[in-house]
Every structure is written in structure tokens, then in C-alpha cells.
Design a protein around this motif. Structure first.
Motif, PDB file in Angstrom:
ATOM      1  N   ARG A   1       0.984  -1.183   0.085  1.00 21.91           N
ATOM      2  CA  ARG A   1       0.130  -0.196  -0.271  1.00 21.91           C
ATOM      3  C   ARG A   1       0.808   1.286   0.015  1.00 21.91           C
ATOM      4  O   ARG A   1       1.936   1.146   0.622  1.00 21.91           O
ATOM      5  N   GLY A   2       0.252   2.356  -0.602  1.00 17.19           N
ATOM      6  CA  GLY A   2       1.146   3.561  -0.675  1.00 17.19           C
ATOM      7  C   GLY A   2       1.181   4.061  -2.175  1.00 17.19           C
ATOM      8  O   GLY A   2       1.126   3.299  -3.169  1.00 17.19           O
ATOM      9  N   LYS A   3       1.497   5.310  -2.359  1.00 20.76           N
ATOM     10  CA  LYS A   3       1.410   5.861  -3.737  1.00 20.76           C
ATOM     11  C   LYS A   3       2.471   5.524  -4.636  1.00 20.76           C
ATOM     12  O   LYS A   3       3.608   5.329  -4.206  1.00 20.76           O
ATOM     13  N   VAL A   4       2.089   4.752  -5.935  1.00 19.59           N
ATOM     14  CA  VAL A   4       3.226   4.347  -6.710  1.00 19.59           C
ATOM     15  C   VAL A   4       2.975   4.604  -8.139  1.00 19.59           C
ATOM     16  O   VAL A   4       1.755   5.039  -8.720  1.00 19.59           O
ATOM     17  N   THR A   5       3.905   4.611  -8.847  1.00 18.75           N
ATOM     18  CA  THR A   5       3.658   4.872 -10.482  1.00 18.75           C
ATOM     19  C   THR A   5       4.036   3.681 -11.164  1.00 18.75           C
ATOM     20  O   THR A   5       4.889   2.988 -10.950  1.00 18.75           O
ATOM     21  N   LEU A   6       3.148   3.087 -11.893  1.00 17.90           N
ATOM     22  CA  LEU A   6       3.151   2.013 -12.523  1.00 17.90           C
ATOM     23  C   LEU A   6       3.971   2.171 -13.707  1.00 17.90           C
ATOM     24  O   LEU A   6       4.271   3.077 -14.397  1.00 17.90           O
ATOM     25  N   SER A   7       4.232   0.870 -14.492  1.00 22.58           N
ATOM     26  CA  SER A   7       5.055   0.797 -15.588  1.00 22.58           C
ATOM     27  C   SER A   7       4.453   1.628 -16.659  1.00 22.58           C
ATOM     28  O   SER A   7       5.128   2.216 -17.683  1.00 22.58           O
ATOM     29  N   SER A   8       3.081   1.757 -16.768  1.00 25.37           N
ATOM     30  CA  SER A   8       2.421   2.278 -17.718  1.00 25.37           C
ATOM     31  C   SER A   8       2.462   3.898 -17.479  1.00 25.37           C
ATOM     32  O   SER A   8       1.875   4.362 -18.318  1.00 25.37           O
ATOM     33  N   GLY A   9       2.792   4.426 -16.398  1.00 33.88           N
ATOM     34  CA  GLY A   9       3.056   5.736 -15.876  1.00 33.88           C
ATOM     35  C   GLY A   9       1.805   6.087 -15.143  1.00 33.88           C
ATOM     36  O   GLY A   9       1.671   7.325 -14.672  1.00 33.88           O
ATOM     37  N   LYS A  10       0.819   5.135 -15.185  1.00 37.05           N
ATOM     38  CA  LYS A  10      -0.439   5.558 -14.216  1.00 37.05           C
ATOM     39  C   LYS A  10       0.016   5.625 -12.868  1.00 37.05           C
ATOM     40  O   LYS A  10       0.994   4.881 -12.379  1.00 37.05           O
ATOM     41  N   GLU A  11      -0.752   6.310 -11.945  1.00 34.87           N
ATOM     42  CA  GLU A  11      -0.530   6.329 -10.563  1.00 34.87           C
ATOM     43  C   GLU A  11      -1.711   5.428  -9.753  1.00 34.87           C
ATOM     44  O   GLU A  11      -2.552   5.296 -10.370  1.00 34.87           O
ATOM     45  N   ALA A  12      -1.109   4.854  -8.690  1.00 35.18           N
ATOM     46  CA  ALA A  12      -2.083   4.056  -7.944  1.00 35.18           C
ATOM     47  C   ALA A  12      -1.756   4.076  -6.389  1.00 35.18           C
ATOM     48  O   ALA A  12      -0.592   4.548  -6.258  1.00 35.18           O
ATOM     49  N   ASP A  13      -2.830   3.893  -5.733  1.00 31.57           N
ATOM     50  CA  ASP A  13      -2.356   4.016  -4.217  1.00 31.57           C
ATOM     51  C   ASP A  13      -2.197   2.641  -3.556  1.00 31.57           C
ATOM     52  O   ASP A  13      -1.864   2.377  -2.294  1.00 31.57           O
TER      53      ASP A  13
END
Length: 186
Positions: free
Chosen positions: A22-34
Motif C-alpha cells: 500500500r502507498g502511492k506508486v507509479t506503474l510501468s504504464s505511467g499511471k499512478e495507484a495507491d
């Protein structure tokens, strides 16, 4: 050997316990997720790897997908392909694995798809998880260029971010997944 349902239940436990960060991350696609689902913590884990092979093989068998070799874009797919190969071997089934490079080699034999070969064979493209479907589509393209007949794309976890729709539309093959976000409580 564990039952398919038992293997699936245990793998789900391990994914929740080890892979969901859990926590803010930037995915390989460039999208952000929590949150982030780090499936390498599963596919390279001593117990979970074996379960991945069993569950993915069961998923493909249940869907009636007939194939001779399985793999995908390095490196997310590599341990999934070898786990599936070993699970098939435990059932006396001969399924090979392969690895798709991100780009064709400029030296040696200049191959993009490494392994026993996919030319003229029925293939399943694997991935640990997919956000946009990009990695799986790159692998599908590489396999098709190498002469493989792609029967399906299968992932351990579907993030429900459009990969299924994009892969089914662009690759024109079924997209299967072992677990959805709902099962992970995300």
C-alpha cells in the motif's frame, strides 16, 4: 499434489500477505495507484511459485485452451512460464517455456523469442499482472513474428484497468486471469 481449489486459496493468501504493497506508486504504464501488486514476491517465492504453476495450468485447462509452450515478455513472465512448465511436468505433460526479449538481439542468432522455439506451435502468452496490456501485446507480436500461434493471454492478477479489453481487441485472443482485484480486497 494439492487440489486446484486448495492451491488457489493458498496462493490468494500469499498474494495478499506478500505482494500487495500500500502507498502511492507509479506503474510501468505511467499511471499512478495507491497500492502496488508486486507479483515477483510471489513468482520467485519458494512456496508460491509452485502454486502459480498449478493455478495457471488449471486456469488454462478449465478454459479449454490447448497449448504446447508458454511464456511472455521478460522479466515479469519468465518465472510464470517456468512454474507452469514444471506444474505440467508434474502431471507428465510436455509444455515448454519461452522468453520474449523487449527487442530483437543484434548479435548471436538475433532472436527475440528464446527457448525451444514457438514456430508452428500453439502458444499461451503469460504475464504476472497487466495494467494497460502493453507487455503482453509486445510478447504476442514477438511470438507471432516467430511463427507461434497465440491461443490466449493469461495473467495471475487482473488489475481491472483495461488490459483485458485492449488485449482481446488488439490480439484477438481470450484474456484469462486467476485473480481479480475484488478477491484481493482492493
Amino acid at each position: 499434489m494439492t487440489s486446484h481449489a486448495d492451491a488457489r486459496a493458498r496462493l490468494l493468501e500469499l498474494i495478499k500477505e506478500l505482494a500487495v504493497v500500500r502507498g502511492k506508486v507509479t506503474l510501468s504504464s505511467g499511471k499512478e495507484a495507491d497500492y502496488y501488486i508486486d507479483l515477483r514476491r510471489i513468482t520467485l517465492h519458494h512456496e508460491a511459485s509452485r502454486l502459480v504453476g498449478e493455478v495457471m495450468l488449471g486456469l488454462l485447462d478449465d478454459a479449454g485452451i490447448d497449448f504446447e509452450t508458454a511464456g511472455g515478455l521478460t522479466m515479469g513472465a519468465d518465472p510464470v512460464g517456468t512454474a507452469l512448465m514444471h506444474a505440467a511436468g508434474d502431471q507428465d505433460r510436455a509444455i515448454d517455456a519461452f522468453v520474449v526479449r523487449k527487442a530483437q538481439k543484434s548479435y548471436g542468432m538475433g532472436r527475440q523469442v528464446e527457448g525451444p522455439g514457438v514456430d508452428g506451435r500453439d502458444v499461451v502468452v503469460l504475464e504476472d499482472t497487466s495494467t494497460t496490456g502493453g507487455s503482453a501485446l509486445t510478447a504476442v507480436e514477438g511470438v507471432r513474428k516467430a511463427g507461434g500461434n497465440v491461443k490466449a493471454v493469461a495473467v495471475i492478477v487482473d488489475r481491472d484497468t483495461g488490459a483485458k479489453e485492449r488485449i482481446e481487441a488488439e490480439a484477438e485472443v481470450p484474456y484469462l486471469f486467476a485473480f481479480g482485484l475484488d478477491e484481493l480486497g482492493l
